[in-house]
Design a protein around this motif. Sequence first.
Motif, short mmCIF file in Angstrom:
data_model
loop_
_atom_site.label_atom_id
_atom_site.label_comp_id
_atom_site.label_asym_id
_atom_site.label_seq_id
_atom_site.Cartn_x
_atom_site.Cartn_y
_atom_site.Cartn_z
N LYS A 258 0.43 -9.18 1.24
CA LYS A 258 1.18 -8.16 1.96
C LYS A 258 2.48 -7.85 1.22
O LYS A 258 3.13 -8.75 0.67
N LYS A 362 4.97 0.93 8.70
CA LYS A 362 3.87 0.17 9.30
C LYS A 362 2.55 0.38 8.57
O LYS A 362 1.68 -0.49 8.57
N LYS A 363 2.39 1.53 7.92
CA LYS A 363 1.12 1.84 7.25
C LYS A 363 0.82 0.85 6.12
O LYS A 363 -0.33 0.69 5.72
N ASP A 365 1.24 -2.39 6.26
CA ASP A 365 0.98 -3.72 6.80
C ASP A 365 1.92 -4.74 6.15
O ASP A 365 1.48 -5.69 5.49
N TYR A 456 6.84 -5.77 13.27
CA TYR A 456 6.87 -6.58 12.05
C TYR A 456 8.21 -7.30 11.96
O TYR A 456 9.14 -7.03 12.72
#
Length: 494
Positions: A258, A362-363, A365, A456
């Motif tokens: 990530k 957010k796209k 992740d 997040y």
Amino acid sequence: MDYSIESVTLDKLQSDCLLVGIYENQQLSPSATHLDSLCNGLVSKLIARGDIKGKNAETLLINNLPDTAIDRVVLVGFGERGKLTRKQFRKALAAATKVVKSGKIQTVGCALLDMEVEKSDAQWLARQIVEVFNDGLYQYTFTKQCDDKISLQHLSIIVNDANKQLAEIGLQQGIAIAQGMALTKQLADLPGNICTPTYLAEQALVLAGQHDKLTCDILEESDMEALGMGAFLSVSRGSRQPAKLICLEYHGNDTHAKPIVLVGKGLTFDAGGISLKPGQGMDEMKYDMCGGASVLGILRAASLMNLKLNIIGLIPSSENLPDGNANKPGDILTSMAGKTIEVLNTDAEGRLILCDTLTYAKKYDPEVVIDMATLTGACIVALGRVPSGLFGNDDKLCDDLLGASETACDLLWRMPIWEEYQEQLKSNFADLANIGGPDGGSITAAVFLSKFAEEYRWAHIDIAGTAWRTGAAKGATGRPVALLSQYLINRAAA
């Protein structure tokens, strides 16, 4: 300016100038002791007659050194032996830089790796030497002619064989971070009529073209409109310059790890909109894009260090000007997250462009999201211009950033975002108001942003007091490039 590591004894060194350190009470460092023996006790004689006492950041230039191939020496004071802190080491380095900068010196040998600095090794010392010198020698020349051009062209850091490997690592890190800071300062110091959102986007594309692992995509206003970024787009309505959302991707990790997402506020000029700022000092509002410039600088540093991380850089860029189509106090906006926002002050625009960008993040992740912004004058009231303000919804992330700030000497101070502050953002007509009143302004701004970062791990760094200097020394500082670069170094090592 070139930097290198040189493993050579002082009796064989050829240089325009040599830097050696001394402590208080006439105590010489190992390099100063060696030099003293080479020049028949000259250093000891100068100290004995009181020309320099060794206090921190005290300097003495010696213009003639008989029986050596060294033209000049700068004795640099580091204070009391055994109590030399990282901050004091950097302060003394800055003083030495000023001496070298003012002289017609082309090459410098730096024999300061033998100074005893708390919690520091040769890697850290070498890196700081490069960072501090590069910062001190920075000159803005884009729109002015400089008659006092700096002569210095090369600095070599003198090492012994035992420290050479660590020093080499520190040198490479220092060069990368120094170049990142230089890019940030160059962009930030540009005037708003040159550094527009379009210009900033072009520089991001240039940066991406210089590094194989870095790519760049620019979202136009039509793209943002399709995404529903009503808060962001509302800010650019008063400007003739189109807004840009600059999206950079650095792929240094071959796995599907990530990414770390860095978000930087890119207001290339902020007049306050309809809620017009006072005229005095408004020229400094060209610095409202320092967060965005820092993201570019950090990604430059990460690329030069070839860090094994995946990093995303997002820079929402716009101007905030008064116009018949500009935001008005009382307007209601709909953000990309679907939350409605009542505009009570159009000068609280940074959070409007950031909130949609935090939603967009957010796209990816993300593992973590860190935003940096010259967000509030209230942060300067609270903390002055020494630390940047740190806010966040994750203790581990904030602790990691605080630790990195101590190592980098790019200080942070954590501030609360307790739920009690949410009361100040309540609106009779929307889900949120864009300001929370006169009390705790930096906190309520962070609380506002936190409502768009709930999915997040997130941290917010308010750099309003630290991104540039005012007064006679007015200019960008390059912060928090060193801080975030250290955070990324730590993450890559882990």
